[in-house]
Design an enzyme around this catalytic site. Structure first.
Site, mmCIF file in Angstrom:
data_model
loop_
_atom_site.group_PDB
_atom_site.id
_atom_site.type_symbol
_atom_site.label_atom_id
_atom_site.label_comp_id
_atom_site.label_asym_id
_atom_site.label_seq_id
_atom_site.Cartn_x
_atom_site.Cartn_y
_atom_site.Cartn_z
ATOM 1 N N GLY A 154 -0.212 -13.974 4.529
ATOM 2 C CA GLY A 154 -1.843 -14.287 4.968
ATOM 3 C C GLY A 154 -2.035 -14.631 6.424
ATOM 4 C CD GLU A 166 5.819 -13.767 -0.940
ATOM 5 O OE1 GLU A 166 4.414 -13.935 -1.102
ATOM 6 O OE2 GLU A 166 6.801 -14.156 -1.941
ATOM 7 N N PRO A 167 4.565 -11.351 4.576
ATOM 8 C CG PRO A 167 5.209 -10.505 6.752
ATOM 9 C CD PRO A 167 5.782 -11.216 5.473
ATOM 10 N N GLY A 168 1.662 -9.140 4.643
ATOM 11 C CA GLY A 168 1.182 -7.565 4.548
ATOM 12 C C GLY A 168 0.529 -7.093 5.708
ATOM 13 N NE ARG A 169 -5.452 -9.480 5.793
ATOM 14 C CZ ARG A 169 -6.326 -9.287 4.745
ATOM 15 N NH1 ARG A 169 -7.330 -8.328 5.142
ATOM 16 N NH2 ARG A 169 -6.662 -10.129 3.641
ATOM 17 C CE1 TYR A 206 -11.564 -9.091 -1.508
ATOM 18 C CE2 TYR A 206 -11.015 -7.187 -0.142
ATOM 19 C CZ TYR A 206 -10.933 -7.786 -1.340
ATOM 20 O OH TYR A 206 -9.665 -7.538 -2.046
ATOM 21 C CB CYS A 215 -23.669 7.454 -7.301
ATOM 22 S SG CYS A 215 -23.817 9.387 -6.820
ATOM 23 C CD GLU A 216 -21.608 1.433 -7.910
ATOM 24 O OE1 GLU A 216 -21.952 0.341 -7.695
ATOM 25 O OE2 GLU A 216 -20.706 1.689 -8.878
ATOM 26 C CE1 TYR A 225 -3.480 -6.611 0.087
ATOM 27 C CE2 TYR A 225 -3.971 -7.287 2.448
ATOM 28 C CZ TYR A 225 -3.265 -7.390 1.275
ATOM 29 O OH TYR A 225 -2.266 -8.429 1.183
HETATM 30 N N1 LLP Z 1 2.097 -12.882 -0.926
HETATM 31 C C1 LLP Z 1 1.211 -13.094 -2.126
HETATM 32 C C2 LLP Z 1 1.905 -13.665 -3.137
HETATM 33 C C3 LLP Z 1 0.178 -12.314 -2.184
HETATM 34 O O1 LLP Z 1 -0.701 -12.635 -3.231
HETATM 35 C C4 LLP Z 1 -0.307 -11.774 -0.876
HETATM 36 C C5 LLP Z 1 -1.376 -11.194 -0.831
HETATM 37 C C6 LLP Z 1 0.592 -11.695 -0.127
HETATM 38 C C7 LLP Z 1 1.912 -12.266 -0.131
HETATM 39 C C8 LLP Z 1 0.303 -10.713 1.272
HETATM 40 O O2 LLP Z 1 -0.848 -11.515 1.976
HETATM 41 P P1 LLP Z 1 -1.442 -10.962 3.495
HETATM 42 O O3 LLP Z 1 -0.027 -11.125 4.531
HETATM 43 O O4 LLP Z 1 -1.463 -9.336 3.457
HETATM 44 O O5 LLP Z 1 -2.625 -11.739 3.823
HETATM 45 N N2 LLP Z 1 -7.277 -7.091 -0.742
HETATM 46 C C9 LLP Z 1 -7.565 -8.425 0.049
HETATM 47 C C10 LLP Z 1 -6.287 -8.918 0.247
HETATM 48 C C11 LLP Z 1 -5.685 -9.599 -0.896
HETATM 49 C C12 LLP Z 1 -4.649 -10.487 -0.738
HETATM 50 C C13 LLP Z 1 -3.706 -10.681 -2.032
HETATM 51 N N3 LLP Z 1 -2.677 -11.473 -1.812
HETATM 52 C C14 LLP Z 1 -8.226 -7.733 1.270
HETATM 53 O O6 LLP Z 1 -8.342 -6.350 1.512
HETATM 54 O O7 LLP Z 1 -8.602 -8.386 2.191
#
Ligand code: LLP
Length: 427
Positions: free
Chosen positions: A239, A273-276, A316, A355-356, A384
């Site tokens: 997050g 659990e970082p992604g972004r 979003y 086409c949207e 994402y």
């Molecule tokens: N852990 C869990 C259980 C999650 O559901 C998520 C993201 C993460 C970790 C990673 O979160 P992050 O660190 O990336 O914020 N598609 C959307 C974001 C959806 C996030 C879903 N869950 C966007 O493009 O903003």
């Protein structure tokens, strides 16, 4: 510094001018900087070094094998939400013992797939799921480690679609339901409760919601221990927000300063659990201007990438900086924000071919005047982006390229027209 910068009016990813990548691999193409990915991963591991932390990169943010491989080499574990993501992580050489599995709808097949590979932890979101894991683990003669995902009902102050820890969200269970699950735990025999999971949302720009969530679950943690469960782990999810428009993102150290002492106080180890945070600013989407047109007192810059390639603006209302990859202006250093632009500009909608009417990357954006064939970079597209791409309107999905210094690695080939119909049969 995200290793995307302008030198004499040309945008570089690390040591490579991105126009060279476009020439070699075509457009639209996602371009990632390996150094940025690695750098951001270590920003987190270093910030949280005061508490024992397992950083599980969230595969959903960018699930390309080359990215997963880069993460694994740095020592990351993986957060997955499907058998498909686990499959990908394993393909990239992941140690299943460093993989955690979340998601409200795990099927029996997915659970069994994960059990067979011996993953570290299931982040469990309901009693029904717990029963299923227990049954499947028993059948395999194994014990599954569980972290119960709690919904602490906190507001992370982010987009409603990416808020997950409020009571109306489908994720986790509230504290009352969690207490009920604890009551019934003795009905199960092949699951061991070892942790608590909390993921409250995404693109979070404040530390307070994390602290609030952690504080709220304290009594439940104590109740678990009182019943003899050895709660060794707190999984705080991901997050951490990044810089899209204004420099509002918090450094990892601020989250660590607030979270780590609480985790220590609880006598737990930490999973993140970082992604972004890791991949978001490590990628751009390169697209070429196909046409320019004026209509209904608007200027439209029409690109060869669309919402099928990057859906975030549509879904979003997300803001992504957009800037020409080659500009006459003497823009040096980091990509400028639109206000820093001193030259002539046009107010335009940057749109795709889909086409949207929702197919846009930017509305009423001030941009240097674009010409047909110009190359544009859509910034902060590493998270994402490709992972949410689709074939809508039967556009092949783009290529992905991973740059490391002066090396350009084609991580994913562009799909072909044949790829679009490969699985289909007539009659
Ligand atoms: N852990 C869990 C259980 C999650 O559901 C998520 C993201 C993460 C970790 C990673 O979160 P992050 O660190 O990336 O914020 N598609 C959307 C974001 C959806 C996030 C879903 N869950 C966007 O493009 O903003």
């Amino acid at each position: 510094m995200d290793y995307f910068r302008y030198v004499k009016g040309r945008l570089y990813c690390e040591d490579v001018p991105v126009e060279e990548i476009a020439r070699a691999h075509g457009t639209p193409t996602y371009v990632y900087s390996r150094r940025t990915v690695v750098d951001h991963f270590h920003r987190i591991t270093e910030a949280f070094s005061q508490v024992e932390t397992l950083v599980c990169y969230s595969v959903k943010a960018n699930s390309s094998l080359a990215i997963l491989d880069a993460m694994r080499r740095e020592g990351a574990g993986f957060d997955v939400v499907s058998a498909g993501e686990l499959f990908r992580a394993l393909k990239a050489g992941a140690d299943p013992g460093r993989c955690v599995f979340a998601g409200v709808g795990k099927t029996d097949e997915e659970i069994d797939f994960a059990l067979a590979r011996g993953i570290f932890l299931f982040n469990v979101e309901s009693w029904g799921e717990l029963e299923a894991i227990d049954r499947l683990a028993r059948a395999r003669g194994t014990i599954a480690r569980i972290a119960l995902r709690l919904n602490p009902d906190v507001d992370p102050d982010t987009h409603t679609f990416i808020t997950t820890g409020k009571k109306e969200n489908k994720f986790g269970v509230d504290l009352k339901v969690a207490a009920g699950i604890l009551e019934r735990w003795s009905e199960l025999s092949a699951v061991r409760l070892v942790g608590i999971h909390l993921h409250i949302g995404s693109q979070i720009l404040k530390v307070e919601p994390y602290v609030e969530a952690l504080t709220k679950v304290g009594p439940f943690l104590a109740a678990c221990r009182a019943r003899g469960h050895e709660i060794a782990w707190i999984d705080m999810g991901g997050g951490f927000g990044i810089f899209y428009k204004d420099k509002q993102a918090r450094p990892a150290g601020e989250f660590a300063a607030a979270v780590a002492p609480l985790v220590k106080q609880y006598g737990c180890r930490l999973i993140l659990e970082p992604g972004r945070f890791i991949v978001g600013n490590a990628g751009i989407l390169l697209t070429r201007v196909t046409y320019l047109k004026e209509s209904g007192n608007k200027v439209f810059v029409i690109c060869d990438a669309g919402m099928n390639d990057l859906i975030r603006p549509t879904l979003y209302s997300a803001y992504h900086r957009i800037w020409p990859a080659v500009t006459d202006a003497a823009v040096e250093g980091e990509p400028p924000d639109e206000n820093a632009w001193k030259g002539p500009s046009v107010i335009a909608d940057v749109v795709g071919p889909i086409c949207e009417s929702g197919d846009f990357f930017a509305k009423d954006r001030a941009l240097p005047p674009a010409r047909r064939g110009d190359l544009l970079a859509v910034f902060s597209a590493g998270a994402y982006g490709f992972s949410m791409a689709s074939n809508y309107n039967s556009h092949p999905r783009p290529a992905e390229v991973l740059v490391s210094g002066g090396d350009v690695h084609l991580a994913t080939e562009r799909e072909t027209l044949e790829d679009l119909v490969r699985k289909e049969r007539i009659g």
